[in-house]
Design an enzyme around this catalytic site. Structure first.
Site, PDB file in Angstrom:
ATOM      1  N   SER A 214       0.813  -1.219   0.000  1.00 41.23           N
ATOM      2  CA  SER A 214       0.000   0.000   0.000  1.00 41.23           C
ATOM      3  C   SER A 214       0.843   1.264   0.000  1.00 41.23           C
ATOM      4  CB  SER A 214      -0.930   0.004   1.216  1.00 41.23           C
ATOM      5  OG  SER A 214      -0.188  -0.086   2.422  1.00 41.23           O
ATOM      6  N   ASP A 364      -0.979   7.709  10.201  1.00 40.13           N
ATOM      7  CA  ASP A 364      -1.312   6.489  10.931  1.00 40.13           C
ATOM      8  C   ASP A 364      -0.053   5.757  11.401  1.00 40.13           C
ATOM      9  OD1 ASP A 364      -0.342   5.536   8.543  1.00 40.13           O
ATOM     10  OD2 ASP A 364      -2.046   4.231   8.108  1.00 40.13           O
ATOM     11  N   HIS A 367       1.628   4.798   6.864  1.00 39.42           N
ATOM     12  CA  HIS A 367       1.506   5.223   5.470  1.00 39.42           C
ATOM     13  C   HIS A 367       1.866   6.698   5.322  1.00 39.42           C
ATOM     14  CE1 HIS A 367      -1.224   1.720   5.771  1.00 39.42           C
ATOM     15  NE2 HIS A 367      -0.769   1.456   4.558  1.00 39.42           N
TER      16      HIS A 367
END
Length: 389
Positions: A214, A364, A367
């Site tokens: 991601s 977070d 990320h």
């Protein structure tokens, strides 16, 4: 947030981060259809994570290890938008998880089924099972409605359900089959194959490719203009997929995602989902990264591979996930020969002088945001410029 089941039912719907989420647990009737309630029914909606967990006085499960099994009856009422996993704690700060997303969806509406797993499915070498206080949990994601009954841990039994071998899972190619990935993961793969075919037909080169999870995927979400500004001249290809572990990347590589292109450089950064989601031993994550590099070298023999250290996560250097990732990072240089594979650690660029990670860079603590991607690009660019020549 957690709440004990004190009566016939319980409900949680007060998570400020998920205002639409509802989790309900109630006593119900199991497959024996007794008059008394002998099952638990878990219903949840719009919940990133929900669980029903059994807690007991400390249990010594060591005598069960040789031939022991974990068995229960499961009824899946609704799971079209959700997923399931089973979990057993294996000592202090230790838990082992088996994903059951695809089989559970296939079982929807088919009534009660009996599952029996080898206890070894929930144990890795070195786990301390002498005082287990949370011997079982059923985890739900998304939305769903399931019932469970007749949970047992037996000293011996014949399993009827299988589990991945944790010793080899990181190097065994497999698509990502989490509940939140099923709708988009394979379509994204098909889109990438179509894009490669389009470029090949048009004679358009792909000089630069990014491969990862991601953190790579989110270049498309957090700072696509910067991506185009810095890398557009290289006709870049983003092969980042949210949630991917090394075995998912290996599957993609073996199913055409770098066939038909000949980039000058491939930027690699992955592994944090191996260590974070399933608490994998650093050596096994390293094995997964090594296997992906081997596959890339076979399919892209003329491409230079720029292997980045796994990015920092967690606020402080004491964060457990960060410490495990740093163990992997200390081993990564052994994968670089500095002729075809080049190692680069830019992690210090994200951290304060005391080693802390700011939410202004990674909100977070995992990320990057726009600022984080700019830091990544700036720190990597000198090495990338050298390799792109």
């Amino acid at each position: 947030m957690q709440k004990p089941l004190a009566g016939a039912s319980g409900r949680m719907d007060d998570d400020p981060k998920l205002p639409n989420a509802v989790v309900e647990l109630q006593r119900s009737t199991g497959p024996a259809a007794r008059e008394e309630a002998d099952a638990l029914r878990l219903r949840w909606k719009d919940a990133w994570f929900s669980t029903v967990r059994i807690e007991t006085a400390p249990l010594d499960l060591r005598p069960y290890l040789a031939h022991g099994t974990v068995s229960f009856d499961l009824k899946v009422n609704e799971l079209a938008q959700g997923g399931l996993a089973f979990r057993l704690d294996c000592g202090k700060d230790c838990e082992r998880r088996i994903s059951y997303v695809v089989p559970a969806r296939a079982a929807q509406g088919k009534g009660w089924q009996h599952l029996r797993y080898a206890l070894d499915c929930f144990r890795h070498d070195g786990d301390d099972l002498r005082a287990v206080t949370r011997p079982f949990a059923l985890d739900g994601t998304g939305s769903g409605d399931v019932e469970i009954a007749n949970l047992r841990i037996d000293a011996s039994g014949k399993p009827n359900a299988t589990c991945p071998d944790y010793r080899t899972v990181s190097v065994t190619p497999e698509p990502l089959v989490e509940s939140w990935s099923l709708d988009w993961w394979m379509p994204r793969h098909q889109e990438k194959l179509a894009e490669i075919a389009r470029r090949k037909a048009a004679g358009e080169p792909t000089d630069l490719v990014f491969i990862g999870d991601s953190i790579t995927h989110n270049w498309e979400k957090e700072n696509k203009p910067l991506w185009e500004q810095l890398y557009g001249r290289y006709h870049p290809l983003n092969l980042g997929y949210g949630g991917d572990r090394t075995e998912n990347i290996l599957w993609r590589l073996q199913h055409g995602e770098v066939d038909g292109i000949a980039p000058k450089v491939a930027v690699l950064m992955f592994g944090t989902n191996n260590t974070g989601l399933r608490h994998e031993d650093p050596a096994r994550t390293l094995a997964g990264i090594r296997r992906d590099i081997q596959e890339l070298r076979k399919r892209l023999p003329d491409t230079k591979l720029l292997l980045l250290a796994i990015f920092p996560r967690g606020e402080s250097p004491a964060d457990g996930n960060r410490q495990v990732n740093e163990q992997v990072n200390r081993m990564l240089p052994q994968l670089a020969d500095e002729r075809h594979v080049f190692f680069l650690n830019i992690n210090q660029s994200f951290l304060g002088a005391d080693g802390t990670l700011s939410k202004e860079i990674m909100p977070d603590l995992l990320h990057p945001n726009d600022k984080g991607y700019r830091i990544w690009a700036q720190a990597m660019q000198p090495r990338l410029d050298q390799l792109m020549r």
